[in-house]
Design a protein around this motif. Structure first.
Motif, PDB file in Angstrom:
ATOM      1  N   ALA A  32       0.890  -1.125  -0.007  1.00 56.01           N
ATOM      2  CA  ALA A  32       0.142   0.102  -0.022  1.00 56.01           C
ATOM      3  C   ALA A  32       0.908   1.436  -0.063  1.00 56.01           C
ATOM      4  O   ALA A  32       0.376   2.357  -0.691  1.00 56.01           O
ATOM      5  CB  ALA A  32      -1.058  -0.018   1.047  1.00 56.01           C
ATOM      6  N   LEU A  33       1.944   1.042   0.706  1.00 54.61           N
ATOM      7  CA  LEU A  33       2.779   2.290   0.799  1.00 54.61           C
ATOM      8  C   LEU A  33       3.495   2.606  -0.487  1.00 54.61           C
ATOM      9  O   LEU A  33       3.505   3.762  -0.926  1.00 54.61           O
ATOM     10  CB  LEU A  33       3.865   2.387   1.742  1.00 54.61           C
ATOM     11  CG  LEU A  33       3.547   2.089   3.360  1.00 54.61           C
ATOM     12  CD1 LEU A  33       4.726   1.667   4.146  1.00 54.61           C
ATOM     13  CD2 LEU A  33       3.225   3.555   3.774  1.00 54.61           C
ATOM     14  N   GLU A  34       4.096   1.611  -1.203  1.00 53.32           N
ATOM     15  CA  GLU A  34       4.366   1.751  -2.245  1.00 53.32           C
ATOM     16  C   GLU A  34       3.596   2.351  -3.513  1.00 53.32           C
ATOM     17  O   GLU A  34       3.759   3.051  -4.240  1.00 53.32           O
ATOM     18  CB  GLU A  34       5.346   0.343  -2.921  1.00 53.32           C
ATOM     19  CG  GLU A  34       5.663   0.388  -4.130  1.00 53.32           C
ATOM     20  CD  GLU A  34       6.931   1.268  -4.368  1.00 53.32           C
ATOM     21  OE1 GLU A  34       7.297   2.219  -3.523  1.00 53.32           O
ATOM     22  OE2 GLU A  34       7.338   1.640  -5.508  1.00 53.32           O
ATOM     23  N   TYR A  35       2.145   1.854  -3.299  1.00 56.22           N
ATOM     24  CA  TYR A  35       1.400   2.188  -4.242  1.00 56.22           C
ATOM     25  C   TYR A  35       0.943   3.477  -4.201  1.00 56.22           C
ATOM     26  O   TYR A  35       1.060   4.372  -5.277  1.00 56.22           O
ATOM     27  CB  TYR A  35      -0.035   1.356  -4.017  1.00 56.22           C
ATOM     28  CG  TYR A  35      -0.978   1.574  -5.372  1.00 56.22           C
ATOM     29  CD1 TYR A  35      -0.863   0.698  -6.538  1.00 56.22           C
ATOM     30  CD2 TYR A  35      -2.175   2.245  -5.159  1.00 56.22           C
ATOM     31  CE1 TYR A  35      -1.618   1.010  -7.484  1.00 56.22           C
ATOM     32  CE2 TYR A  35      -2.915   2.504  -6.222  1.00 56.22           C
ATOM     33  CZ  TYR A  35      -3.001   1.831  -7.209  1.00 56.22           C
ATOM     34  OH  TYR A  35      -3.646   1.892  -8.246  1.00 56.22           O
ATOM     35  N   ILE A  36       0.859   4.088  -2.935  1.00 54.65           N
ATOM     36  CA  ILE A  36       0.720   5.573  -2.575  1.00 54.65           C
ATOM     37  C   ILE A  36       1.782   6.320  -3.121  1.00 54.65           C
ATOM     38  O   ILE A  36       1.118   7.414  -4.070  1.00 54.65           O
ATOM     39  CB  ILE A  36       0.313   5.593  -0.934  1.00 54.65           C
ATOM     40  CG1 ILE A  36      -0.815   4.976  -0.386  1.00 54.65           C
ATOM     41  CG2 ILE A  36       0.228   7.214  -0.727  1.00 54.65           C
ATOM     42  CD1 ILE A  36      -1.063   5.032   0.901  1.00 54.65           C
ATOM     43  N   PHE A  37       2.897   5.985  -2.924  1.00 53.52           N
ATOM     44  CA  PHE A  37       3.797   6.959  -3.224  1.00 53.52           C
ATOM     45  C   PHE A  37       4.208   6.851  -4.834  1.00 53.52           C
ATOM     46  O   PHE A  37       4.485   7.862  -5.429  1.00 53.52           O
ATOM     47  CB  PHE A  37       5.341   6.592  -2.620  1.00 53.52           C
ATOM     48  CG  PHE A  37       5.343   7.186  -1.362  1.00 53.52           C
ATOM     49  CD1 PHE A  37       5.353   8.654  -0.911  1.00 53.52           C
ATOM     50  CD2 PHE A  37       4.742   6.479  -0.067  1.00 53.52           C
ATOM     51  CE1 PHE A  37       5.492   9.064   0.573  1.00 53.52           C
ATOM     52  CE2 PHE A  37       4.939   7.115   1.132  1.00 53.52           C
ATOM     53  CZ  PHE A  37       5.050   8.234   1.279  1.00 53.52           C
ATOM     54  N   ARG A  38       3.733   5.619  -5.454  1.00 52.38           N
ATOM     55  CA  ARG A  38       4.086   5.843  -6.948  1.00 52.38           C
ATOM     56  C   ARG A  38       2.806   6.533  -7.465  1.00 52.38           C
ATOM     57  O   ARG A  38       3.031   7.193  -8.426  1.00 52.38           O
ATOM     58  CB  ARG A  38       3.871   4.314  -7.344  1.00 52.38           C
ATOM     59  CG  ARG A  38       5.248   3.727  -7.372  1.00 52.38           C
ATOM     60  CD  ARG A  38       5.107   2.236  -8.047  1.00 52.38           C
ATOM     61  NE  ARG A  38       5.000   2.164  -9.493  1.00 52.38           N
ATOM     62  CZ  ARG A  38       4.521   1.065 -10.030  1.00 52.38           C
ATOM     63  NH1 ARG A  38       4.370   0.037  -9.393  1.00 52.38           N
ATOM     64  NH2 ARG A  38       4.390   1.082 -11.306  1.00 52.38           N
ATOM     65  N   THR A  39       1.585   6.380  -6.840  1.00 47.07           N
ATOM     66  CA  THR A  39       0.678   7.114  -7.497  1.00 47.07           C
ATOM     67  C   THR A  39       0.634   8.779  -7.298  1.00 47.07           C
ATOM     68  O   THR A  39       0.259   9.489  -8.234  1.00 47.07           O
ATOM     69  CB  THR A  39      -0.886   6.658  -6.765  1.00 47.07           C
ATOM     70  OG1 THR A  39      -0.659   5.336  -6.724  1.00 47.07           O
ATOM     71  CG2 THR A  39      -2.173   7.280  -7.565  1.00 47.07           C
ATOM     72  N   ILE A  40       1.098   9.055  -6.272  1.00 51.14           N
ATOM     73  CA  ILE A  40       1.170  10.728  -6.097  1.00 51.14           C
ATOM     74  C   ILE A  40       2.422  11.157  -6.591  1.00 51.14           C
ATOM     75  O   ILE A  40       2.951  12.445  -6.178  1.00 51.14           O
ATOM     76  CB  ILE A  40       0.990  10.899  -4.528  1.00 51.14           C
ATOM     77  CG1 ILE A  40       2.035  10.434  -3.579  1.00 51.14           C
ATOM     78  CG2 ILE A  40      -0.316  10.789  -4.326  1.00 51.14           C
ATOM     79  CD1 ILE A  40       1.659  10.917  -2.215  1.00 51.14           C
ATOM     80  N   LYS A  41       3.376  10.363  -7.066  1.00 51.61           N
ATOM     81  CA  LYS A  41       4.629  10.793  -7.683  1.00 51.61           C
ATOM     82  C   LYS A  41       4.350  12.058  -8.433  1.00 51.61           C
ATOM     83  O   LYS A  41       3.554  12.200  -9.339  1.00 51.61           O
ATOM     84  CB  LYS A  41       5.317   9.853  -8.713  1.00 51.61           C
ATOM     85  CG  LYS A  41       6.722  10.033  -8.880  1.00 51.61           C
ATOM     86  CD  LYS A  41       7.009   8.569  -9.577  1.00 51.61           C
ATOM     87  CE  LYS A  41       8.313   8.702 -10.053  1.00 51.61           C
ATOM     88  NZ  LYS A  41       8.755   7.690 -10.992  1.00 51.61           N
ATOM     89  N   GLY A  42       5.235  13.068  -8.251  1.00 53.10           N
ATOM     90  CA  GLY A  42       5.218  14.452  -8.827  1.00 53.10           C
ATOM     91  C   GLY A  42       4.425  15.376  -8.278  1.00 53.10           C
ATOM     92  O   GLY A  42       4.332  16.531  -8.406  1.00 53.10           O
TER      93      GLY A  42
END
Ligand SMILES: Nc1ncnc2c1ncn2[C@@H]1O[C@H](COP(=O)(O)OP(=O)(O)OP(=O)(O)O)[C@@H](O)[C@H]1O
Length: 666
Positions: free
Chosen positions: A176-186
């Protein structure tokens, strides 16, 4: 609070959408789960595609409105003939000698069927569990909505494995952590906007931000944490997820996010902060629960601002190191507490409201049969506490279900207050928030009865209805029954019943709204009342203490003064007499001298009697002072008893919604 002040408080509308509006991930991959919020896809798909997407969205909507209960069966344990998986149904064939067949004839078999939102079989991997169950929740979280995820099951059935996982097979939190940070990248990060209870945020000063980042560095550099090893583990996971699609965001340039994590455990009914460095020879502080109209939260719980998945993962590992584990007969590394890992995201836009969302991952300690664990001493005490809190959770769920089925007014009271766990997740349990339960079972024959217990729990939980959902069950049954009747009476009856039904439903809705409103008002009044009583009692305590202290001081001073004066007086007399004796012995005639000496002796005797009297008086004074001090102690005791009889004071503090207690799960 003045605007010049660096403190910024902003009330968040719970209905707000997120600024980070995620675009449907199926743009990349049709099989990936859809977003629960409507997204304009009309120009991108053919009609067929649209129908398919609408159906998926409906299914997702349907799923997210209810409490979802999933089943996960532990891998590597043979269960031939015991369980059969048939889509979302689990068929259990009770073996001879099991609890459920104890009253049956030999040779007879009992079949039970349990239905779940989805069953993850032994062959399903961690990534499958995440993609199907958690990803949609993470997307909801990014869209500004709250979710709570529980794992429930017997000790050793794979709860911690599902939630945290291992180095090779990371669980749902790291994913979940990885998914969140990948999604809000930028998206820009802001590390000075801190979420508070009661859906508020506070803008931290530069100094506070500096202190917070220093505290975080201290945690990450803790001697027992192998920072580099965990970073390496995380990178390995990142690498394996590189081809997994993520949602695409359309983000305005002036939107910033701030992400905070916290980690707490409930051990033997006490709450502890897992993100605090252990202090030598010092007991860990026990945290208390606070309450706002938005829900219950943990007071003084550490929240750490994280800016990458790796950082958040290292913090998670720090907390795991602090968790209570022990070896039992069922699991050599058994969690002895319920642990709650919370991720909070604040989405911030200049001159606008902020949006706060929370996702809780709760790994419940495993229910245990004392006979099987063979626990004694501390382990036994832990087992009892674990079982009691799970029992209360079960009772809450059962009573909510019963209340929703029957007339609301007749429903049994829900024992939320009987355990810390149920108090903390009251909102989610009541259906105000999205809630998901993963039931873990160990399918071995030896654990059959325990697994049945977990499955029965799931069956009850499955039937809880979301609070916003109208209760349609009655209508369906009623109209179905009437449709089967023939003749005009049936038609007439049906139309009247429908009208009546609508009226009742509207009335019910109105009462429910009123009920919620009243509940909120009551909470508010309780908070205000409590504060009023608290300040009155505090004032009275201070006044009484001052009065008694002054009185005792006066008596003591007076006694000392009198004693001093008398001492001076007698010393003076003795000196005079000594002078007289010297004079007499040198000047006077022998007879005269004898008489004078006799007089002097009598005088000394008198003086000695007076000194004795004085000492007696002094003792009496001391006794009087002691009496006064005892009276003061009794008064203090009475005040303390008064404090304890105050409503809700026994173990809950109701803080008003402007409470400045920071951090916290609610
Ligand atoms: N699906 C699975 N695949 C492979 N191994 C598993 C699976 N589920 C559990 N295990 C293994 O089983 C063991 C016990 O699991 P785990 O510690 O997660 O149980 P638990 O339910 O959290 O127990 P407790 O409540 O006592 O903490 C672990 O070694 C874990 O790696």
């Amino acid at each position: 609070m003045s605007s010049g002040n660096m403190q910024l408080y902003a009330e968040v509308s719970s209905m707000r959408l997120s600024y980070l509006r995620a675009r449907d991930p199926s743009i990349i991959n049709f099989n990936a789960p859809r977003l629960p919020l409507p997204v304009n896809l009309e120009n991108r798909y053919s009609d067929d595609d649209n129908n398919k997407i609408d159906k998926e969205a409906e299914e997702e909507e349907e799923r997210s409105d209810h409490l979802s209960v999933f089943l996960r069966i532990k891998n590597g344990v043979p269960f031939k003939d015991l369980y059969e998986i048939d889509g979302c149904n689990l068929v259990c064939n009770s073996p001879e000698g099991s609890y459920s067949t104890r009253n049956m004839k030999v040779g007879n078999q009992l079949k039970k069927i349990y239905t779940f939102t989805k069953i993850f079989g032994p062959e399903d991997r961690q990534v499958d569990v995440f993609n199907y169950m958690v990803k949609p929740k993470v997307l909801r979280f990014i869209n500004g909505q709250n979710s709570t995820l529980f794992t429930y099951g017997v000790s050793g059935s794979g709860k911690t494995f599902t939630i945290v996982g291992t180095a090779d097979e990371p669980g749902i939190i790291p994913r979940a952590l990885e998914y969140i940070f990948r999604t809000i990248k930028g998206v820009g990060f802001k590390d000075d906007i801190k979420p508070l209870p009661a859906q508020q945020v506070r803008q931290m000063s530069k100094e506070e931000v500096l202190n917070a980042s220093r505290d975080k560095a201290t945690l990450l550099n803790a001697s027992f944490l192998d920072k580099h090893f965990h970073a390496e583990q995380y990178r390995k996971m990142q690498q394996s997820l590189i081809d997994e699609p993520v949602a695409h965001l359309e983000v305005a340039s002036d939107v910033y996010v701030s992400i905070w994590v916290s980690f707490a455990e409930i051990y033997n009914e006490y709450i502890y902060d897992l993100l605090q460095l252990p202090q030598k020879n010092k007991e860990k502080p026990k945290l208390r629960l606070g309450c706002t109209k938005y829900g219950t939260y943990i007071k003084q719980l550490t929240s750490i601002n994280v800016q990458s998945g790796v950082e958040a993962y290292q913090i998670l590992q720090f907390g795991i190191n602090n968790l209570k584990y022990a070896s039992t007969a069922l699991n050599c590394h058994s969690s002895r507490s319920h642990s709650i890992f919370t991720i909070k995201m604040v989405q911030w836009k200049k001159n606008s409201d902020v949006c706060i969302s929370t996702i809780n991952f709760c790994d419940l300690a495993g229910s245990e049969r004392l006979k099987k664990t063979g626990n004694v001493g501390d382990r036994l005490k832990e087992s009892n506490n674990i079982n009691i809190s799970l029992l209360v959770l079960g009772r809450c769920i059962e009573n909510i279900r019963a209340g929703q089925k029957m007339n609301q007014m007749k429903s049994k009271p829900i024992p939320f207050r009987e355990s810390k766990l149920t108090r903390l997740f009251q909102n989610a349990l009541m259906g105000f928030e999205d809630m998901n339960i993963i039931i873990n079972i160990n399918p071995s024959l030896g654990m059959f009865d325990e697994s049945q217990h977990a499955l029965n729990f799931a069956a009850i939980a499955q039937q809880i209805i979301s609070i916003e959902k109208p209760i349609r069950m009655v209508r369906n049954r009623f109209s179905e029954m009437l449709q089967k009747q023939d003749g005009p009476t049936a038609v007439q009856l049906r139309s009247v019943s429908d009208e009546e039904f609508d009226r009742i439903q509207n009335e019910l809705q109105r009462i429910q709204d009123q009920n919620i409103e009243l509940q909120l008002q009551m909470n508010q009044m309780q908070a205000e009342h409590y504060e009023e009583i608290q300040s009155t009692v505090d004032e009275a305590t201070v006044r009484f203490r001052n009065i008694w202290e002054n009185r005792i001081k006066q008596v003591k001073e007076r006694a000392e003064y009198d004693l001093q004066a008398l001492r001076q007086q007698y010393e003076e007399k003795i000196r005079e007499m000594q002078e007289d004796v010297i004079e007499i012995s040198s000047d006077e005639e022998p007879d005269e001298r004898d008489n004078m000496l006799k007089d002097a002796e009598n005088c000394v005797k008198d003086l000695q009697t007076q000194v004795r009297q004085l000492q007696n008086e002094n003792e009496l004074l001391c006794i009087r002072i002691l009496e006064l001090e005892e009276k003061e102690a009794k008064l203090e005791e009475q005040l303390l008893a008064y404090h304890q009889t105050l409503p809700l004071l026994a173990d809950t503090d109701i803080s008003n919604e402007n409470s400045e207690d920071e951090g916290g799960t609610y």
